[in-house]
Design an enzyme around this catalytic site. Structure first.
Site, PDB file in Angstrom:
ATOM      1  N   GLN A  99     -23.803   2.540  70.561  1.00  0.00           N
ATOM      2  CA  GLN A  99     -22.759   1.713  70.557  1.00  0.00           C
ATOM      3  C   GLN A  99     -21.884   1.858  69.330  1.00  0.00           C
ATOM      4  O   GLN A  99     -20.680   1.965  69.490  1.00  0.00           O
ATOM      5  CB  GLN A  99     -23.149   0.269  71.019  1.00  0.00           C
ATOM      6  CG  GLN A  99     -22.129  -0.693  71.202  1.00  0.00           C
ATOM      7  CD  GLN A  99     -22.529  -2.388  71.211  1.00  0.00           C
ATOM      8  OE1 GLN A  99     -23.669  -2.528  71.750  1.00  0.00           O
ATOM      9  NE2 GLN A  99     -21.811  -3.062  71.105  1.00  0.00           N
ATOM     10  N   SER A 133     -31.892  12.530  70.902  1.00  0.00           N
ATOM     11  CA  SER A 133     -32.544  13.495  71.641  1.00  0.00           C
ATOM     12  C   SER A 133     -31.249  14.538  72.559  1.00  0.00           C
ATOM     13  O   SER A 133     -31.532  15.563  72.850  1.00  0.00           O
ATOM     14  CB  SER A 133     -33.531  13.175  72.654  1.00  0.00           C
ATOM     15  OG  SER A 133     -32.960  12.183  73.521  1.00  0.00           O
ATOM     16  N   GLY A 161     -32.119   4.447  65.400  1.00  0.00           N
ATOM     17  CA  GLY A 161     -33.168   3.592  65.513  1.00  0.00           C
ATOM     18  C   GLY A 161     -33.223   2.668  66.679  1.00  0.00           C
ATOM     19  O   GLY A 161     -32.101   2.598  67.725  1.00  0.00           O
ATOM     20  N   HIS A 176     -31.025 -10.301  63.330  1.00  0.00           N
ATOM     21  CA  HIS A 176     -32.474 -10.834  63.786  1.00  0.00           C
ATOM     22  C   HIS A 176     -33.546 -10.732  62.710  1.00  0.00           C
ATOM     23  O   HIS A 176     -34.758 -11.239  62.949  1.00  0.00           O
ATOM     24  CB  HIS A 176     -32.879  -9.690  64.973  1.00  0.00           C
ATOM     25  CG  HIS A 176     -32.101 -10.022  66.190  1.00  0.00           C
ATOM     26  ND1 HIS A 176     -32.016 -11.129  66.974  1.00  0.00           N
ATOM     27  CD2 HIS A 176     -30.788  -9.212  66.548  1.00  0.00           C
ATOM     28  CE1 HIS A 176     -30.871 -10.767  67.760  1.00  0.00           C
ATOM     29  NE2 HIS A 176     -30.237  -9.841  67.555  1.00  0.00           N
ATOM     30  N   TYR A 227     -38.460  -6.102  66.440  1.00  0.00           N
ATOM     31  CA  TYR A 227     -37.261  -5.472  65.836  1.00  0.00           C
ATOM     32  C   TYR A 227     -36.827  -6.176  64.689  1.00  0.00           C
ATOM     33  O   TYR A 227     -36.556  -5.609  63.647  1.00  0.00           O
ATOM     34  CB  TYR A 227     -36.296  -5.610  67.064  1.00  0.00           C
ATOM     35  CG  TYR A 227     -35.056  -5.283  66.617  1.00  0.00           C
ATOM     36  CD1 TYR A 227     -34.608  -3.840  66.167  1.00  0.00           C
ATOM     37  CD2 TYR A 227     -33.620  -6.211  66.267  1.00  0.00           C
ATOM     38  CE1 TYR A 227     -33.340  -3.574  65.622  1.00  0.00           C
ATOM     39  CE2 TYR A 227     -32.725  -5.850  65.921  1.00  0.00           C
ATOM     40  CZ  TYR A 227     -32.356  -4.403  65.605  1.00  0.00           C
ATOM     41  OH  TYR A 227     -31.037  -4.030  65.219  1.00  0.00           O
ATOM     42  N   SER A 262     -22.879  -9.750  65.610  1.00  0.00           N
ATOM     43  CA  SER A 262     -22.565  -9.302  66.929  1.00  0.00           C
ATOM     44  C   SER A 262     -21.269  -8.357  66.900  1.00  0.00           C
ATOM     45  O   SER A 262     -20.188  -8.819  66.912  1.00  0.00           O
ATOM     46  CB  SER A 262     -22.334 -10.505  68.101  1.00  0.00           C
ATOM     47  OG  SER A 262     -23.437 -11.606  67.817  1.00  0.00           O
ATOM     48  N   CYS A 263     -21.593  -7.106  66.689  1.00  0.00           N
ATOM     49  CA  CYS A 263     -20.450  -6.245  66.650  1.00  0.00           C
ATOM     50  C   CYS A 263     -19.894  -5.840  67.881  1.00  0.00           C
ATOM     51  O   CYS A 263     -20.446  -4.746  68.455  1.00  0.00           O
ATOM     52  CB  CYS A 263     -20.931  -5.308  65.587  1.00  0.00           C
ATOM     53  SG  CYS A 263     -19.579  -4.102  65.063  1.00  0.00           S
ATOM     54  N   ARG A 294     -22.337 -17.837  71.125  1.00  0.00           N
ATOM     55  CA  ARG A 294     -23.051 -17.516  70.026  1.00  0.00           C
ATOM     56  C   ARG A 294     -22.051 -16.630  69.182  1.00  0.00           C
ATOM     57  O   ARG A 294     -22.223 -16.701  67.781  1.00  0.00           O
ATOM     58  CB  ARG A 294     -24.396 -16.881  70.376  1.00  0.00           C
ATOM     59  CG  ARG A 294     -25.036 -16.307  69.057  1.00  0.00           C
ATOM     60  CD  ARG A 294     -26.317 -16.038  69.577  1.00  0.00           C
ATOM     61  NE  ARG A 294     -26.994 -15.192  68.368  1.00  0.00           N
ATOM     62  CZ  ARG A 294     -26.924 -13.970  68.087  1.00  0.00           C
ATOM     63  NH1 ARG A 294     -26.326 -13.215  68.963  1.00  0.00           N
ATOM     64  NH2 ARG A 294     -27.621 -13.539  66.989  1.00  0.00           N
TER      65      ARG A 294
END
Length: 279
Positions: A12, A34, A72, A112, A135, A164-165, A173
């Site tokens: 994203q 992949s 990741g 997080h 995470y 929150s990008c 939030r």
């Protein structure tokens, strides 16, 4: 001009950065996972592969000055997957940086890593980690790994605890955590161009009026966010709040409630981390 590598270019945020950098003619090597990337322009430098493989890492980092590491697992997943993608692969990335003489890594950490702080707390850059799941825990570990590679090997790292990008705020939030795309790109430009940085952890957040995180201490980057989620507040607050009671209580939002078993009325163990300065 510096050669830049971007891992996670098919994700994203990676897709946003890749498109903008290619359009501006930034010397960029983009890596997917992949799935092969489709070049955006003729002769674009693209590749893909598993970053747990040193050969793939060497292909990514050959001749590179700065790596933007966005690859990741980016959501809460079972621990074995988190270990493979966010721990093992990150070690290979930093070892590859040693082999290839990469001088700086921009590491995508996350809010997080501190997601179990209540929304009533205002956090400074030196707050203690309080991850809201495996995470978030992997990001705490990644920040510590980056610190070690600076201390022992001189590889500079900027660990950005991304909020929150998204293109625009869509829920309450986000009025505190939003990291607008324009500010993201400005932030990365500063990470690439700043002369000396050593090791630094910063908040990846815009200049939100309702923000929870104080970025003072990050001035050496020259990061000056211009976007503010408050511009969208009326529309956001007119809509529903998708978070449950636990998600509304903690800064990690919905991640905080995953596998949450404690008594909701129980007091938090940790003393509050407050900054008395004005925000």
């Amino acid at each position: 001009m510096k050669k830049i590598a971007l891992s996670g270019a098919g994700g994203q945020l990676g897709a946003v950065v890749r498109k903008a950098f290619v359009a501006r003619g930034v010397p960029l090597r983009s890596a997917g996972g992949s799935t092969p990337l489709v070049p955006l322009v003729d002769a674009e430098d693209v590749m893909h592969g598993d970053l747990r493989d040193p050969a793939v890492v060497d292909r990514l980092l050959d001749g590179v000055d700065v790596l933007i590491h966005f690859a990741g697992t980016s959501v809460e997943r079972p621990l074995p997957e988190i270990i493979d993608n966010n721990l093992r692969a990150l070690v290979e990335v930093y070892e590859g940086a040693r082999r290839n003489g990469v001088r700086r890594i921009v590491f995508a950490s996350s809010n997080h890593a501190i997601g179990m702080y209540p929304v009533t707390e205002r956090l400074t850059l030196d707050c203690a980690p309080r991850p809201d799941g495996f995470y978030g825990l992997s990001k705490v570990w990644g920040e510590a790994l980056a610190r070690m590679y600076w201390d022992k090997h001189g590889i500079e790292s900027i660990c950005v605890r991304i909020g929150s990008c998204v293109e625009r705020p869509t829920e309450p939030r986000h009025l505190s955590t939003w990291f607008g795309h324009d500010d993201l790109l400005h932030f990365l430009d500063r990470c690439i161009e700043v002369e000396h940085v050593g090791f630094l952890t910063v908040w990846g957040v815009s200049a939100n009026k309702r923000g929870w995180w104080d970025n003072r201490g990050a001035e050496r980057l020259g990061y000056e966010p211009k976007q503010d989620a408050e511009a969208y507040a009326a529309d956001v607050l007119a809509g529903p709040n998708p978070l449950d009671a636990i998600g509304r209580r903690y800064q990690g939002g919905s991640f905080a409630g995953i596998d949450y078993t404690r008594d909701d009325d129980a007091p938090t163990d940790a003393p509050p981390h407050r900054d008395a300065r004005a925000f």
